[in-house]
Design a protein around this motif. Structure first.
Motif, PDB file in Angstrom:
ATOM      1  N   GLY A  73      34.384  37.916  33.567  1.00  0.00           N
ATOM      2  CA  GLY A  73      34.386  39.246  32.964  1.00  0.00           C
ATOM      3  C   GLY A  73      35.488  40.130  33.499  1.00  0.00           C
ATOM      4  N   ILE A  74      35.812  41.178  32.730  1.00  0.00           N
ATOM      5  CA  ILE A  74      36.822  42.152  33.124  1.00  0.00           C
ATOM      6  C   ILE A  74      36.466  43.506  32.540  1.00  0.00           C
ATOM      7  N   ALA A  75      36.740  44.576  33.309  1.00  0.00           N
ATOM      8  CA  ALA A  75      36.540  45.947  32.849  1.00  0.00           C
ATOM      9  C   ALA A  75      37.597  46.814  33.512  1.00  0.00           C
ATOM     10  N   VAL A  76      38.025  47.867  32.817  1.00  0.00           N
ATOM     11  CA  VAL A  76      39.064  48.756  33.323  1.00  0.00           C
ATOM     12  C   VAL A  76      38.587  50.190  33.184  1.00  0.00           C
ATOM     13  N   SER A  77      38.790  50.979  34.246  1.00  0.00           N
ATOM     14  CA  SER A  77      38.396  52.383  34.225  1.00  0.00           C
ATOM     15  C   SER A  77      39.317  53.159  35.150  1.00  0.00           C
ATOM     16  N   GLY A  78      39.905  54.253  34.624  1.00  0.00           N
ATOM     17  CA  GLY A  78      40.761  55.088  35.445  1.00  0.00           C
ATOM     18  C   GLY A  78      41.951  54.360  36.036  1.00  0.00           C
ATOM     19  N   GLY A  79      42.434  53.336  35.349  1.00  0.00           N
ATOM     20  CA  GLY A  79      43.559  52.570  35.844  1.00  0.00           C
ATOM     21  C   GLY A  79      43.192  51.462  36.796  1.00  0.00           C
ATOM     22  N   ASP A  80      41.930  51.386  37.210  1.00  0.00           N
ATOM     23  CA  ASP A  80      41.483  50.314  38.100  1.00  0.00           C
ATOM     24  C   ASP A  80      41.030  49.112  37.279  1.00  0.00           C
ATOM     25  N   VAL A  81      41.440  47.935  37.712  1.00  0.00           N
ATOM     26  CA  VAL A  81      41.101  46.700  37.020  1.00  0.00           C
ATOM     27  C   VAL A  81      40.043  45.954  37.823  1.00  0.00           C
ATOM     28  N   HIS A  82      38.896  45.723  37.199  1.00  0.00           N
ATOM     29  CA  HIS A  82      37.767  45.060  37.841  1.00  0.00           C
ATOM     30  C   HIS A  82      37.562  43.699  37.178  1.00  0.00           C
ATOM     31  N   VAL A  83      37.548  42.635  37.975  1.00  0.00           N
ATOM     32  CA  VAL A  83      37.405  41.277  37.465  1.00  0.00           C
ATOM     33  C   VAL A  83      36.290  40.580  38.236  1.00  0.00           C
ATOM     34  N   ILE A  84      35.510  39.758  37.539  1.00  0.00           N
ATOM     35  CA  ILE A  84      34.486  38.950  38.196  1.00  0.00           C
ATOM     36  C   ILE A  84      34.680  37.486  37.825  1.00  0.00           C
ATOM     37  N   GLY A  85      34.180  36.624  38.702  1.00  0.00           N
ATOM     38  CA  GLY A  85      34.204  35.196  38.458  1.00  0.00           C
ATOM     39  C   GLY A  85      33.058  34.524  39.177  1.00  0.00           C
ATOM     40  N   SER A  86      32.790  33.299  38.811  1.00  0.00           N
ATOM     41  CA  SER A  86      31.738  32.519  39.449  1.00  0.00           C
ATOM     42  C   SER A  86      32.228  31.105  39.668  1.00  0.00           C
ATOM     43  N   GLY A  87      31.691  30.484  40.729  1.00  0.00           N
ATOM     44  CA  GLY A  87      32.101  29.118  41.020  1.00  0.00           C
ATOM     45  C   GLY A  87      31.009  28.360  41.725  1.00  0.00           C
TER      46      GLY A  87
END
Length: 343
Positions: A73-87
């Protein structure tokens, strides 16, 4: 004596210039920023990447030795980039979720050990992640995190929260818990379970979108006595079947744009996967073999479909069903999720 015709000409010219000056040219809407996250490589060589407007950025791998890690997943707010992953850890089948903010790995372990991160949304300064957490008995139970603090959905049930959406201060999540027959689709509001599916068959809820007072959820049901999947759409708990042409199909993701409801997924025609989109229940085909993520902005529809692995091909996403290339090699890069924002 002044020529009357010359006066008339002057008046007409002035009127023309005045009318021209009163016209306003509509400003051109700036192009949105397109963020896509995905996975590069396979097995222990895999890593998470993201693209901004087609340019790729590698994310650092966790210190754990992974057998595989992939973007979720990915989300962006206020110029900040937030990414998640699983393994999955090399030491065993134990799963592990990872979260990056602006390319830096952040630790959410104080809220419980995440077995998976499946979806993310950001509201203001608050970061919400849906997934599952290991309980003291090493069983993964459905949970979501708000700024690193875990909220457990069902403390005694095996399961996962697969989607998350925030509206009006309420946190809406969907997913499944496990019973004797298999997964059962679930919906939680602020961590409290609300009845979703009354079916006694295998069901799963894969994505959620809350808009105003309405909560939209998509997933699937396994038709009893068959291997056929039936795509499902729930609005405020009311179940609806989506048109699948009598074929096996899954509804994977959902986006709301005003009064329009967009759902994407896969339909198997003669056992071959086809990407499909439902707009307000009406099905259309998309380019690709599957559709796994959707975003909308300014009447445009953006969709992630798995990239066909081929030499000299680029990974891509769809804008209004037209492929848009991303940087990199399609033989090793696979996009997963998309987020679109005004610059």
């Amino acid at each position: 004596m002044q020529n009357p015709y010359s006066c008339l000409c002057i008046i007409l010219i002035c009127l023309f210039l005045s009318s021209c000056s009163s016209k306003r040219v509509s400003p051109i809407e700036p192009e949105p920023d397109i963020y896509v996250t995905g996975t590069e490589g396979i097995n222990s060589d895999s890593k998470v990447v993201y693209w901004k407007n087609g340019q790729s950025f590698d994310l650092p791998s966790p210190s754990h030795q992974f057998a595989f890690i992939g973007a979720t997943g990915i989300a962006v707010s206020g110029g900040d980039v937030h990414v998640i992953g699983s393994g999955y850890l090399s030491a065993g089948i134990q799963g592990f979720g990872t979260y990056w903010k602006n390319g830096v790995i952040s630790n959410v372990l104080p809220g419980g050990i995440p077995t998976s991160f499946d979806d993310i949304t950001v509201v203001g300064d608050d970061v919400y992640i849906a997934g599952a957490v290991y309980d003291p008995f090493n069983i993964h139970v459905p949970a979501y995190w708000k700024n690193g603090v875990a909220i457990i959905g069902n403390e005694t049930d095996l399961g996962t929260m697969t989607g998350i959406s925030v509206s009006g201060g309420d946190v809406h999540t969907c997913g499944f818990t496990q019973n004797q027959i298999g997964p059962v689709a679930k919906y939680w509001r602020n961590g409290s379970e609300v009845n979703l599916s009354k079916s006694k068959n295998v069901t799963n809820a894969l994505a959620i979108a809350a808009s105003g007072n309405d909560v939209h959820i998509v997933g699937f049901e396994l038709a009893p006595g068959t291997s056929r999947f039936v795509p499902k759409y729930w609005k405020n708990g009311i179940e609806n079947n989506l048109d699948d042409g009598g074929n096996s199909a899954l509804a994977r993701d959902i986006a709301i744009a005003g009064e329009d409801v967009y759902i994407v997924g896969i339909e198997y025609v003669n056992q071959v996967g086809k990407a499909v989109i439902w707009k307000n229940g009406v099905k259309s085909n998309l380019n690709g073999s599957d559709a796994i993520s959707i975003a909308t902005l300014n009447s445009n529809v953006y969709v992630i479909t798995p990239t066909t692995s081929c030499p000299n091909c680029n990974p891509s996403y769809l804008k209004n069903n037209t492929p848009v290339p991303l940087s990199g090699d399609a033989t090793s890069l696979q996009p997963h999720s998309i987020f679109v924002a005004n610059p």
